[in-house]
Design a protein around this motif. Structure first.
Motif, PDB file in Angstrom:
ATOM      1  N   ASN A 126      28.403   5.057  17.215  1.00 37.38           N
ATOM      2  CA  ASN A 126      29.710   5.325  16.622  1.00 37.38           C
ATOM      3  C   ASN A 126      30.674   4.156  16.857  1.00 37.38           C
ATOM      4  O   ASN A 126      31.403   3.744  15.956  1.00 37.38           O
ATOM      5  N   GLU A 127      30.668   3.613  18.063  1.00 34.95           N
ATOM      6  CA  GLU A 127      31.535   2.455  18.355  1.00 34.95           C
ATOM      7  C   GLU A 127      31.193   1.274  17.458  1.00 34.95           C
ATOM      8  O   GLU A 127      32.087   0.590  16.947  1.00 34.95           O
ATOM      9  N   MET A 128      29.903   1.015  17.289  1.00 33.13           N
ATOM     10  CA  MET A 128      29.487  -0.129  16.478  1.00 33.13           C
ATOM     11  C   MET A 128      29.841   0.084  15.013  1.00 33.13           C
ATOM     12  O   MET A 128      30.218  -0.847  14.301  1.00 33.13           O
ATOM     13  N   GLY A 134      34.584  -1.194   5.441  1.00 37.44           N
ATOM     14  CA  GLY A 134      33.941  -0.702   4.231  1.00 37.44           C
ATOM     15  C   GLY A 134      33.494   0.738   4.337  1.00 37.44           C
ATOM     16  O   GLY A 134      33.627   1.398   5.369  1.00 37.44           O
ATOM     17  N   ARG A 135      32.979   1.222   3.227  1.00 31.41           N
ATOM     18  CA  ARG A 135      32.510   2.596   3.164  1.00 31.41           C
ATOM     19  C   ARG A 135      31.124   2.696   3.790  1.00 31.41           C
ATOM     20  O   ARG A 135      30.319   1.768   3.707  1.00 31.41           O
ATOM     21  N   GLN A 136      30.820   3.838   4.385  1.00 33.32           N
ATOM     22  CA  GLN A 136      29.561   4.012   5.116  1.00 33.32           C
ATOM     23  C   GLN A 136      28.847   5.290   4.648  1.00 33.32           C
ATOM     24  O   GLN A 136      29.438   6.377   4.676  1.00 33.32           O
ATOM     25  N   TYR A 137      27.623   5.108   4.232  1.00 32.48           N
ATOM     26  CA  TYR A 137      26.763   6.233   3.834  1.00 32.48           C
ATOM     27  C   TYR A 137      25.654   6.314   4.884  1.00 32.48           C
ATOM     28  O   TYR A 137      24.791   5.438   4.963  1.00 32.48           O
ATOM     29  N   ILE A 138      25.678   7.346   5.702  1.00 32.22           N
ATOM     30  CA  ILE A 138      24.750   7.452   6.827  1.00 32.22           C
ATOM     31  C   ILE A 138      23.823   8.637   6.584  1.00 32.22           C
ATOM     32  O   ILE A 138      24.269   9.774   6.394  1.00 32.22           O
ATOM     33  N   PHE A 139      22.509   8.374   6.619  1.00 34.02           N
ATOM     34  CA  PHE A 139      21.486   9.403   6.408  1.00 34.02           C
ATOM     35  C   PHE A 139      20.701   9.532   7.718  1.00 34.02           C
ATOM     36  O   PHE A 139      19.838   8.707   8.025  1.00 34.02           O
ATOM     37  N   ALA A 140      21.045  10.525   8.512  1.00 30.92           N
ATOM     38  CA  ALA A 140      20.371  10.774   9.793  1.00 30.92           C
ATOM     39  C   ALA A 140      19.179  11.691   9.530  1.00 30.92           C
ATOM     40  O   ALA A 140      19.329  12.907   9.408  1.00 30.92           O
ATOM     41  N   LEU A 141      18.009  11.114   9.449  1.00 31.82           N
ATOM     42  CA  LEU A 141      16.814  11.845   9.024  1.00 31.82           C
ATOM     43  C   LEU A 141      15.764  11.851  10.126  1.00 31.82           C
ATOM     44  O   LEU A 141      14.563  11.803   9.872  1.00 31.82           O
ATOM     45  N   ASN A 150      28.284  15.596  16.105  1.00 34.63           N
ATOM     46  CA  ASN A 150      29.223  15.610  17.220  1.00 34.63           C
ATOM     47  C   ASN A 150      29.600  14.201  17.663  1.00 34.63           C
ATOM     48  O   ASN A 150      30.743  13.953  18.058  1.00 34.63           O
ATOM     49  N   ASP A 151      28.624  13.275  17.607  1.00 34.41           N
ATOM     50  CA  ASP A 151      28.839  11.963  18.214  1.00 34.41           C
ATOM     51  C   ASP A 151      29.352  10.904  17.253  1.00 34.41           C
ATOM     52  O   ASP A 151      29.932   9.905  17.686  1.00 34.41           O
ATOM     53  N   LEU A 152      29.089  11.064  15.948  1.00 32.15           N
ATOM     54  CA  LEU A 152      29.673  10.143  14.969  1.00 32.15           C
ATOM     55  C   LEU A 152      30.979  10.760  14.493  1.00 32.15           C
ATOM     56  O   LEU A 152      30.994  11.698  13.709  1.00 32.15           O
ATOM     57  N   LYS A 153      32.088  10.233  14.989  1.00 30.33           N
ATOM     58  CA  LYS A 153      33.391  10.845  14.751  1.00 30.33           C
ATOM     59  C   LYS A 153      33.753  10.823  13.272  1.00 30.33           C
ATOM     60  O   LYS A 153      33.397   9.888  12.553  1.00 30.33           O
ATOM     61  N   PRO A 154      34.466  11.870  12.808  1.00 30.88           N
ATOM     62  CA  PRO A 154      34.893  11.899  11.404  1.00 30.88           C
ATOM     63  C   PRO A 154      35.716  10.653  11.070  1.00 30.88           C
ATOM     64  O   PRO A 154      36.573  10.221  11.839  1.00 30.88           O
ATOM     65  N   ASP A 155      35.433  10.091   9.928  1.00 26.38           N
ATOM     66  CA  ASP A 155      36.113   8.873   9.467  1.00 26.38           C
ATOM     67  C   ASP A 155      36.296   9.005   7.964  1.00 26.38           C
ATOM     68  O   ASP A 155      35.365   9.396   7.248  1.00 26.38           O
ATOM     69  N   ALA A 156      37.477   8.655   7.492  1.00 28.85           N
ATOM     70  CA  ALA A 156      37.763   8.797   6.060  1.00 28.85           C
ATOM     71  C   ALA A 156      36.819   7.968   5.205  1.00 28.85           C
ATOM     72  O   ALA A 156      36.643   8.248   4.013  1.00 28.85           O
ATOM     73  N   ARG A 157      36.205   6.939   5.782  1.00 30.82           N
ATOM     74  CA  ARG A 157      35.317   6.060   5.003  1.00 30.82           C
ATOM     75  C   ARG A 157      33.867   6.513   5.033  1.00 30.82           C
ATOM     76  O   ARG A 157      33.015   5.906   4.391  1.00 30.82           O
TER      77      ARG A 157
END
Length: 840
Positions: A126-128, A134-141, A150-157
Motif C-alpha cells: 500500500n505504501e509503495m 495515476g489511476r490504479q487497477y489492482i486485480f488481487a487473484l 483491509n490493507d490497501l487503503k481506499p483511494d479515489a484513484r
C-alpha cells in the motif's frame, strides 16, 4: 450492502482524460507446490500476452520461475526497485494495471505474499502504491486475497478486485481462469461486463459439478464500500460515462472479440499433408500429443493432455464423451476447437452431464460441428485427482498408445524433488530424460509413429496391451502389507452372538472341512452389497456387523470367513487379488479389486483351499471365473508379504449328455442332461439363480443351438442353485428335426476365426478346462472308430460307436501365443473337420 454510485471514477474514464500511458505489472508470488506454480505461470504468461496485445507501454513480470523468458525473479529487492522506478515514471494521467497471483497468507500482521528474501506485506505494498501517481487497477487473484481489502487503503484513484471476500476462502481461487478467458475473448468489453461474465461463468462451473460455490469475488472502487458479486449486482453505468476496458487506449476503438487461441494452422496442415499417405486407411490420426502428469507431495495429481487430431474421414465420430467422478477426480475441458485450413477456429459445444447416480460419475460431452473431414481438432483437458487420505500410497498409469495412430507424443512426469516414484514403461521403448522445475524433478519421454490400438476378441484386457507407464510410490509389498494390517486392525473381532453362530454351525461336524463348509455356506447366503467410501472402502466390516445386517461385500465376507473359521480352530488368511484384471506382483502398487480367503491346511486340499463367498453362486471348494490363476496377496499372514497363485482342486468340466430317438417320420425327440463342475458349475448356478421358467428355457435353448439347430427345448428341470452338495445338474426335453451336424458346445470357431494374431489368444479365465459330450441317436447306425488329436494346447478324443459319438476335449492351457497360434488353429480346424464328416 451499499450499491456503488461512483463506480465510474475508476471503471470509466472520459476520453479527454485517457491521454496517458498504461503500465502493466504482474506479480506471480511463490506458490509452494508444483501444481499451483504451473497455474500461476500460465496465468502470468496469459496476462502478459493480453497486455501486449492491448498496447501497454511496458510490462514487467516477476515470478519464481528462473527459466521464464523476459521475467525477473519475484524477490523483495526486485519488487522494491520496480515500484520505486514506477513512482518516478508514472504521471497523473497514466495507468497502472497490477495483477497478483500465487500464494498468500493472513496472520496478525495482515496479508503477505511469499517472495524470495522475505514476505511482501500488503501494508508495505500500500505504501509503495501510494507513492505512484495515476489511476490504479489492482486485480488481487491470489489465495486469501480478501486481506487486500483491509490493507490497501481506499483511494479515489484505485479500483481493487479480489478473488475472495472472506478470509475463510482458503483454496487457490479459480476466478482468474474465467477472468483471463473473458479478457482474452473480448478485451474490448467494459471492465464491469468482464467481471460479470467471469463471475457468472465461475458460478456455473461450480453448479454444473454439483459443488457448492467456494468463492465470491469482491471489489471496491475509489473510496466506496466493499461490494460483492454475484451476491450484489454490479451497478449500471450512465450514458455520459465511458466504460473502461483492458484494450482501451488513447483514441482507440474497442476491439472485436478474439479467437479462442493463437494457432499456426498452416504449419499443422502442412504436417498433416505429409502424413496423409501414411495414414490413408485411418479415419483420423493424432498429429501430436503432449501429456504431463504432476505429482504433489500429498499425492494429489494433475494430468494435462493436449491433442491435435486430423480428421481423414467424414465417418469419424464427432462426439466425444469424457468421464470423471467429482470430487475424487475432476476433469476440465480447457479447449475444444475445430481448425480449418484457412486458419478459422470454431469452438465445440461442451456439455457437462450429471446423471444423478449414487456413484457420482459425471460425463462431459464434446460435440464438434459437422463436416469435419479435412479439419483438425484440438482438445485440451486437465484432470485433477485428490488422493484419498486413507491410502498413504500413490498409484497411477499414463496411457500412451491410443485408439488412433499417433505421429509424435511427449510424456512428462513431474514429482516432488527427492521423492522419485517407481516407474515402468510397458509395451513401448524410449529413453528417459531427466530435468528439474521449480518444485519438481522431471522424467520425460518422446515417442514417434505409434500404431493405433486395435482390440481383437479373446485377448488380454486393454490396459495390458496398450503402451503405458506405471507409476507407484510404494517401495515394496511389505510396506503395503503393514499399512493394510494397520487399517484392518480389530475388524476380525467376534462378539458373543457370532461366537454362538459358529458353535451352532459346527455342532456335530466330523472334521475341519465340514466345519469350514458350513461357515462358508452360511456367509454365501448373505446378500452381496457395497457402498465404498473413505476407510470403509478398505477396512472390512466386523463379522458382527455382517451377521447382524445380513449383507456385505467381498472383503466383509472374506474377513468374516477367516475370523469365524479361526473361532472354529481353523487357520485362514485374508487375501487381495485383481479379479479379471491385470496383476503384476513384481510392481508394488494398488491394483486390487477383490478379496477372498485362503486356508493352507484343510484335509483333502494338499495345496490349500481358496474360498470366495462373494455372490453365493460358488459351491464349497470351487471358485468363480476371474479368481483362478490370479496371484493373491496374503495381507494378515506373519512375516514378509507373500503372493500365492489361486487354484481350485475341482476340475473345470462341462459334461453334456444328449439322447435322441430317430422317428420314422424324420423327427427327433429325447433329453439333454448337463452336469458342471468348477467355473462351469458357477456359470450354470448363476444363470438359474433368479431366472424365470422362460429364462431357463432360453438359456438351455442357446446351449442346444450351439450343438445343432432344429431342436426345441421344453420341460427344463434344474437343481436348487443354493444347494451346494455335488455338481450342479440340469435336464430338459428335446424335439425337432435332424440337421445332420453335431457341434461342440463351445464357440470354438470364434477362437480361430482370425488367420493370424499379434497378441495372445485367451480362451478362458481358467487356466485349464475340459468338455465332455455324449450323443446317442437311437435307430441310427455309425461306424465304430476312435480318433485322437494331441497338441501342446489341447487333446481331443472322438469315439464313434454304433449309435453315437463321444467327445472328450481337454484344454491344457487357455493362453496361446501368437507364435503358436497358427499350429493351434490348424489343429482346431482338423477337429472341426472330423466332427463334421463323421457324424451325419
Amino acid at each position: 450492502m451499499k450499491i456503488l454510485t461512483s463506480f465510474i471514477l475508476i471503471l470509466t474514464i472520459a476520453a479527454s482524460l485517457a491521454a496517458g500511458d498504461r503500465y502493466g505489472l504482474i506479480i506471480g508470488a511463490r506458490a509452494g507446490d508444483q501444481a499451483l506454480a504451473d497455474t500461476v505461470r500460465a496465468y502470468c504468461l496469459n496476462t502478459r500476452q493480453l497486455m501486449t496485445d492491448s498496447g501497454f507501454k511496458s510490462i514487467d513480470l516477476f515470478t519464481e520461475d528462473k527459466k521464464l523468458a523476459n521475467s525477473s525473479e519475484v524477490s523483495l529487492e526486485n519488487l522494491n526497485a520496480k515500484f520505486k522506478d514506477l513512482s518516478f515514471k508514472l504521471q497523473s494521467d497514466d495507468e497502472l494495471w497490477l495483477f497478483i497471483f500465487g500464494d498468500a497468507n493472513i496472520n496478525q500482521k495482515g496479508l503477505s505474499l511469499a517472495t524470495k528474501g522475505g514476505r511482501l506485506h500488503a501494508s508495505k505494498l500500500n505504501e509503495m502504491l501510494e507513492a505512484i501517481q495515476g489511476r490504479q487497477y489492482i486485480f488481487a487473484l491470489c489465495r486469501q486475497s480478501s486481506g487486500f481489502m483491509n490493507d490497501l487503503k481506499p483511494d479515489a484513484r484505485r479500483f481493487l478486485l479480489c478473488a475472495s471476500s472472506d478470509e475463510g476462502e482458503m483454496n487457490p481461487p479459480v476466478l482468474p481462469e474465467f477472468l483471463l478467458k473473458c479478457f482474452n475473448e473480448s478485451p474490448g468489453l467494459p471492465l464491469d461486463e468482464i467481471i460479470k461474465k467471469a463471475s457468472s461463468a465461475m458460478r456455473q462451473s461450480y453448479q454444473s459439478r454439483n459443488l457448492a460455490v467456494l468463492e465470491s469475488p469482491s471489489f471496491r472502487s475509489g473510496i466506496e464500500e466493499v461490494n460483492h458479486y454475484p451476491e450484489k449486482a454490479l451497478p449500471s453505468l450512465t450514458q455520459k460515462q465511458e466504460k473502461r476496458s483492458l484494450a482501451a487506449a488513447k483514441n482507440e476503438k474497442e476491439t472485436a472479440p478474439k479467437s479462442p487461441a493463437k494457432i499456426n494452422a498452416s504449419e499443422l496442415f502442412e504436417l498433416a499433408k505429409k502424413l496423409i499417405p501414411l495414414y490413408e486407411n485411418e479415419p483420423a490420426f493424432i498429429l501430436k500429443m503432449k501429456t504431463a502428469l504432476t505429482i504433489l507431495p500429498d499425492w494429489r495429481t494433475s494430468l494435462s493432455e493436449e491433442r491435435y487430431i486430423y480428421i481423414n474421414s467424414q465417418d469419424f465420430e464427432v462426439r466425444t464423451v469424457l468421464q470423471d467422478c467429482p470430487p475424487a477426480t475432476e476433469l476440465t475441458v480447457q479447449e475444444a476447437i475445430m481448425i480449418s485450413p484457412d486458419g478459422t477456429l470454431q469452438k465445440a459445444e461442451i456439455t457437462p452431464v450429471n446423471p444423478g447416480s449414487s456413484n457420482k460419475i459425471r460425463y462431459t460431452v464434446i460435440k464438434f460441428p459437422d463436416k469435419l473431414k479435412g479439419k483438425i481438432i484440438k482438445i485440451v483437458t486437465k484432470t485433477d485427482t485428490n488422493q484419498t487420505a486413507t491410502i498413504p500410497f500413490f498409484s497411477d498409469s499414463i496411457e500412451i498408445q491410443k485408439q488412433l495412430a499417433v505421429k509424435s507424443a511427449e510424456i512428462e512426469i513431474r514429482y516432488p524433488k527427492g521423492k522419485k516414484p517407481e516407474l515402468r514403461l510397458c509395451g513401448l521403448k524410449a529413453e528417459a530424460k531427466f530435468s528439474e522445475d521449480t518444485y519438481s524433478d522431471i522424467i520425460s519421454y518422446k515417442f514417434e509413429d505409434l500404431k493405433a490400438f486395435r482390440s481383437i476378441p479373446y485377448s488380454d484386457p486393454q490396459e495390458k496391451l496398450l503402451g503405458h507407464i506405471k507409476i507407484s510410490s510404494m517401495s515394496d509389498w511389505n510396506s503395503f502389507k503393514t499399512w493394510y494390517q494397520t487399517i484392518a486392525k480389530g475388524s476380525d473381532q467376534l462378539d458373543e452372538s457370532v461366537k454362538k453362530i459358529v458353535a451352532e454351525l459346527c455342532k456335530d461336524a466330523q472334521n475341519d472341512r465340514e466345519k469350514l463348509r458350513r461357515i462358508y455356506e452360511y456367509i454365501c447366503d448373505m446378500q452381496y452389497d457395497t457402498v465404498p467410501s473413505g476407510a470403509r472402502a478398505f477396512r472390512p466390516r466386523s463379522p458382527s456387523e455382517l451377521c447382524r445386517s445380513g449383507y456385505g461385500d467381498c472383503k466383509d465376507k472374506a474377513n468374516a470367513l477367516v475370523a469365524m473359521a479361526k473361532e472354529a480352530g481353523i487357520k485362514g488368511e485374508f487375501a487381495l487379488l485383481n479379479r479379471t484384471g491385470v496383476s503384476d506382483k513384481d510392481f508394488p502398487s494398488w491394483q486390487f479389486n477383490h478379496a477372498l480367503a485362503y486356508f493352507p491346511s484343510v484335509e483333502g486340499y494338499p495345496e490349500g483351499l481358496w474360498c470366495d463367498a462373494t455372490d453365493g453362486s460358488t459351491p464349497f471348494g470351487t471358485l468363480p471365473p476371474g479368481d483362478e490363476g490370479r496371484d493373491g496377496l496374503l495381507v494378515n499372514a506373519e512375516g514378509k508379504a507373500v503372493f500365492i497363485t489361486v487354484k481350485q482342486k475341482e476340475a473345470n468340466l462341462f459334461s453334456q449328455h444328449i439322447n435322441l430317438n430317430d422317428g420314422k417320420d424324420g423327427n427327433l425327440s429325447g433329453k439333454m442332461n448337463i452336469e458342471a463342475s468348477g467355473f462351469f458349475d458357477y456359470q450354470q448356478r448363476n444363470s438359474f439363480r433368479k431366472a424365470s421358467r422362460n429364462e431357463q428355457e432360453m438359456h438351455m435353448q442357446k446351449i442346444i443351438d450351439a450343438v445343432s439347430e432344429g431342436l426345441t427345448v421344453s420341460d427344463v428341470k434344474a437343481g436348487n442353485p443354493l444347494h451346494y452338495d455335488g455338481s450342479y445338474k440340469v435336464s430338459c426335453d428335446l424335439d425337432g428335426i435332424q440337421t445332420g451336424r453335431a457341434n461342440i458346445p463351445l464357440k470354438i470357431w470364434d477362437y480361430i476365426s482370425l488367420k493370424s494374431r499379434d497378441a495372445d489368444l485367451v480362451i478362458s479365465e481358467a487356466p485349464a478346462f475340459s468338455v465332455k459330450q455324449e450323443i446317442r441317436l437311437k435307430n441310427s447306425s455309425f461306424k465304430t472308430e476312435t480318433r485322437k488329436i494331441e497338441s501342446p494346447e489341447f487333446d481331443a478324443e472322438i469315439k464313434f460307436s454304433g449309435s453315437g459319438r463321444d467327445l472328450l476335449l481337454n484344454f491344457k492351457t487357455t493362453r496361446i501365443s501368437p507364435e503358436r497360434y497358427g499350429e493351434f488353429r490348424q489343429n482346431i480346424l482338423k477337429l472341426m473337420k472330423l466332427l463334421n464328416e463323421d457324424f451325419k
